[in-house]
Design a protein around this motif. Structure first.
Motif, PDB file in Angstrom:
ATOM      1  N   ILE A   4      75.476  12.910  51.995  1.00  0.00           N
ATOM      2  CA  ILE A   4      76.143  12.253  50.664  1.00  0.00           C
ATOM      3  C   ILE A   4      76.463  13.417  49.796  1.00  0.00           C
ATOM      4  O   ILE A   4      77.286  13.517  48.837  1.00  0.00           O
ATOM      5  CB  ILE A   4      75.035  11.315  50.003  1.00  0.00           C
ATOM      6  CG1 ILE A   4      75.209  10.125  51.064  1.00  0.00           C
ATOM      7  CG2 ILE A   4      75.679  10.694  48.781  1.00  0.00           C
ATOM      8  CD1 ILE A   4      73.940   9.188  50.819  1.00  0.00           C
ATOM      9  N   VAL A   5      75.270  14.335  49.960  1.00  0.00           N
ATOM     10  CA  VAL A   5      75.232  15.534  48.815  1.00  0.00           C
ATOM     11  C   VAL A   5      76.349  16.719  49.002  1.00  0.00           C
ATOM     12  O   VAL A   5      76.542  17.575  48.245  1.00  0.00           O
ATOM     13  CB  VAL A   5      73.846  16.207  48.848  1.00  0.00           C
ATOM     14  CG1 VAL A   5      72.842  15.367  48.019  1.00  0.00           C
ATOM     15  CG2 VAL A   5      73.626  16.673  50.005  1.00  0.00           C
ATOM     16  N   PHE A  37      76.852  18.846  51.668  1.00  0.00           N
ATOM     17  CA  PHE A  37      76.508  19.877  52.652  1.00  0.00           C
ATOM     18  C   PHE A  37      77.525  19.874  53.712  1.00  0.00           C
ATOM     19  O   PHE A  37      77.576  18.964  54.305  1.00  0.00           O
ATOM     20  CB  PHE A  37      74.992  19.962  53.208  1.00  0.00           C
ATOM     21  CG  PHE A  37      74.062  20.016  51.978  1.00  0.00           C
ATOM     22  CD1 PHE A  37      74.240  20.516  50.627  1.00  0.00           C
ATOM     23  CD2 PHE A  37      72.721  19.671  52.133  1.00  0.00           C
ATOM     24  CE1 PHE A  37      73.384  20.585  49.932  1.00  0.00           C
ATOM     25  CE2 PHE A  37      71.722  19.795  51.423  1.00  0.00           C
ATOM     26  CZ  PHE A  37      71.899  20.394  49.999  1.00  0.00           C
ATOM     27  N   VAL A  53      68.504  21.506  62.983  1.00  0.00           N
ATOM     28  CA  VAL A  53      67.430  21.609  62.064  1.00  0.00           C
ATOM     29  C   VAL A  53      66.605  20.231  61.703  1.00  0.00           C
ATOM     30  O   VAL A  53      67.159  19.645  61.021  1.00  0.00           O
ATOM     31  CB  VAL A  53      68.045  22.309  60.688  1.00  0.00           C
ATOM     32  CG1 VAL A  53      67.063  22.445  59.564  1.00  0.00           C
ATOM     33  CG2 VAL A  53      68.861  23.479  61.002  1.00  0.00           C
ATOM     34  N   GLY A  54      65.385  20.686  62.281  1.00  0.00           N
ATOM     35  CA  GLY A  54      64.732  19.387  61.953  1.00  0.00           C
ATOM     36  C   GLY A  54      64.174  19.318  60.397  1.00  0.00           C
ATOM     37  O   GLY A  54      64.029  20.127  59.844  1.00  0.00           O
ATOM     38  N   LEU A  55      64.086  17.970  59.924  1.00  0.00           N
ATOM     39  CA  LEU A  55      63.889  17.709  58.614  1.00  0.00           C
ATOM     40  C   LEU A  55      62.776  16.288  58.367  1.00  0.00           C
ATOM     41  O   LEU A  55      62.694  15.754  57.703  1.00  0.00           O
ATOM     42  CB  LEU A  55      65.079  17.279  57.649  1.00  0.00           C
ATOM     43  CG  LEU A  55      66.049  18.608  57.492  1.00  0.00           C
ATOM     44  CD1 LEU A  55      67.289  18.029  56.767  1.00  0.00           C
ATOM     45  CD2 LEU A  55      65.182  19.474  56.258  1.00  0.00           C
ATOM     46  N   GLY A  56      61.904  16.505  59.373  1.00  0.00           N
ATOM     47  CA  GLY A  56      61.001  15.397  59.370  1.00  0.00           C
ATOM     48  C   GLY A  56      61.399  14.192  60.030  1.00  0.00           C
ATOM     49  O   GLY A  56      61.741  13.952  61.160  1.00  0.00           O
ATOM     50  N   ARG A  57      61.934  13.191  59.240  1.00  0.00           N
ATOM     51  CA  ARG A  57      62.289  11.847  59.736  1.00  0.00           C
ATOM     52  C   ARG A  57      64.087  11.857  59.999  1.00  0.00           C
ATOM     53  O   ARG A  57      64.334  10.979  60.653  1.00  0.00           O
ATOM     54  CB  ARG A  57      62.289  10.813  58.727  1.00  0.00           C
ATOM     55  CG  ARG A  57      60.697  10.861  58.185  1.00  0.00           C
ATOM     56  CD  ARG A  57      60.231   9.570  57.762  1.00  0.00           C
ATOM     57  NE  ARG A  57      58.994   9.598  57.025  1.00  0.00           N
ATOM     58  CZ  ARG A  57      57.795   9.619  57.591  1.00  0.00           C
ATOM     59  NH1 ARG A  57      57.750   9.734  58.868  1.00  0.00           N
ATOM     60  NH2 ARG A  57      56.504   9.880  57.129  1.00  0.00           N
ATOM     61  N   LEU A  70      75.007  27.786  58.068  1.00  0.00           N
ATOM     62  CA  LEU A  70      73.474  27.474  57.872  1.00  0.00           C
ATOM     63  C   LEU A  70      72.960  28.604  57.438  1.00  0.00           C
ATOM     64  O   LEU A  70      72.234  28.460  56.547  1.00  0.00           O
ATOM     65  CB  LEU A  70      72.943  27.244  59.256  1.00  0.00           C
ATOM     66  CG  LEU A  70      71.278  27.104  59.387  1.00  0.00           C
ATOM     67  CD1 LEU A  70      70.962  25.995  58.610  1.00  0.00           C
ATOM     68  CD2 LEU A  70      70.652  26.716  60.671  1.00  0.00           C
ATOM     69  N   HIS A 100      73.870  28.435  53.868  1.00  0.00           N
ATOM     70  CA  HIS A 100      72.982  27.324  53.262  1.00  0.00           C
ATOM     71  C   HIS A 100      71.535  27.657  52.921  1.00  0.00           C
ATOM     72  O   HIS A 100      70.831  27.412  51.889  1.00  0.00           O
ATOM     73  CB  HIS A 100      72.987  26.309  54.150  1.00  0.00           C
ATOM     74  CG  HIS A 100      72.442  24.882  53.609  1.00  0.00           C
ATOM     75  ND1 HIS A 100      73.270  24.431  52.312  1.00  0.00           N
ATOM     76  CD2 HIS A 100      71.416  24.189  53.520  1.00  0.00           C
ATOM     77  CE1 HIS A 100      72.265  23.362  52.030  1.00  0.00           C
ATOM     78  NE2 HIS A 100      71.294  23.270  52.879  1.00  0.00           N
ATOM     79  N   THR A 109      70.174  27.760  48.945  1.00  0.00           N
ATOM     80  CA  THR A 109      69.165  26.817  48.819  1.00  0.00           C
ATOM     81  C   THR A 109      67.745  27.394  48.232  1.00  0.00           C
ATOM     82  O   THR A 109      67.024  26.711  47.780  1.00  0.00           O
ATOM     83  CB  THR A 109      68.768  25.698  49.977  1.00  0.00           C
ATOM     84  OG1 THR A 109      68.553  26.706  51.259  1.00  0.00           O
ATOM     85  CG2 THR A 109      70.054  24.805  50.232  1.00  0.00           C
ATOM     86  N   ILE A 159      68.164  27.696  44.635  1.00  0.00           N
ATOM     87  CA  ILE A 159      68.062  26.254  44.103  1.00  0.00           C
ATOM     88  C   ILE A 159      66.718  25.681  44.237  1.00  0.00           C
ATOM     89  O   ILE A 159      66.067  25.218  43.177  1.00  0.00           O
ATOM     90  CB  ILE A 159      69.204  25.317  44.692  1.00  0.00           C
ATOM     91  CG1 ILE A 159      70.534  25.992  44.503  1.00  0.00           C
ATOM     92  CG2 ILE A 159      68.896  23.954  44.100  1.00  0.00           C
ATOM     93  CD1 ILE A 159      71.307  25.070  45.339  1.00  0.00           C
TER      94      ILE A 159
END
Lengths: 158, 158
Positions: free
Chosen positions: B42-43, B45, B114-118, B128, B131, B135, B138
């Motif tokens: 949604i953001v 990326f 790229v793992g982001l947990g859930r 990437l 990014h 990031t 930021i």
DNA sequence: TTAGCGATGCTGTACGAAACCTGCCTCAGA
DNA sequence: TCTGAGGCAGGTTTCGTACAGCATCGCTAA
């Protein structure tokens, strides 16, 4: 909880494997089997930051509560989880350093472990020497941060 | 539930098929048979966002409660479900990336997971890298998002 | 105080298993 | 009949584990 303290240098083999100092492994205790999280420090130091796995779970729970529709929050999540590698120990107490972290940190055939209490860092020798010099100046300029125990302790102390 | 962590690079064949890292498949566990949901974050990326099917159901339940007679709500639903692709695994643990998502993310013959947990993301290598750099700044500016434990804990703490 | 011994930790090599990639084959739809 | 997607199988590479040798440190005894 145990602490990671002191420095030591270890060889990195062709597979990217490196022995974690036995003292650090001892400090992990039961958490040894869960392995470590490795990532790039958010402040931009050219080293690998290493955390016990339990610390990662803590982080994730915090990040989970951030809004998925804000670029700032997602950027933070990317830096704290997306750059993170989960590594486990082999029978000899070694871990494998991922390529992208070796490249980022400049580590090739030798790595210096630096204990920082509850976490530790892994450095390439020359980068660490330069970092030692630069932080010494910064630290000297900011030593006064320690001189206000009243407000600082109120927030952080457990 | 197991977590999606670490990065890895995999080849994309001419048919758009790509192996999902074995660790990620293991993390899915029983949910493997249900496949994954892929869509655009949604953001905004430039990557593919991947969710276990159970997460899709969660989102759908949220959207179900929105009014169907408001353009804003329907636009949101369109972005969150209308751009979403449901993919399943073949016998070798591969999925097929839909054309429109490959085009959106710039992925051609290689993909970085790229793992982001859930959840996890799928990136084209150069995008990437860019990014990661952007990031970092930021994230550093917004690290204070994590520093407000009082309000966050009040909501999230168990 | 020093030499010797033993234990512990670090490093390198080798082997087996798993994962991944590629090409071929089959089937369905146009 | 042709094209494209999905399934299957083989070969290659990578990863994880196990084993063995070497160095270092600390302890003990002379």
């Amino acid at each position: 909880m145990a602490l990671f303290l002191s420095r030591s240098v270890h060889k990195v083999d062709k597979k990217g494997r490196v022995s974690v100092p036995s003292g650090f492994r001892a400090a992990l205790g039961d958490e040894l089997v869960q392995g470590l999280g490795l990532n790039m420090p958010i402040v931009g130091f050219a080293c690998i930051e290493a955390l016990p796995f339990s610390k990662i779970e803590e982080r994730m729970n915090v990040l989970d509560s951030l809004p998925v529709d804000e670029a700032e929050a997602m950027s933070l999540a990317h830096q704290m989880l997306g750059t993170l590698a989960h590594v486990t120990f082999d029978g000899e107490g070694r871990i494998v350093l991922p390529d992208y972290l070796m490249e980022y940190s400049g580590i090739r055939d030798s790595a210096t472990f630096v204990g920082l209490g509850r976490t530790f860092q892994i450095w390439e020798a020359e980068a660490l020497a330069a970092h030692d010099v630069s932080t010494r100046t910064i630290a000297r300029d900011n030593i006064k941060l320690l001189r206000k125990p009243t407000s600082a302790q109120a927030e952080g102390e457990t």
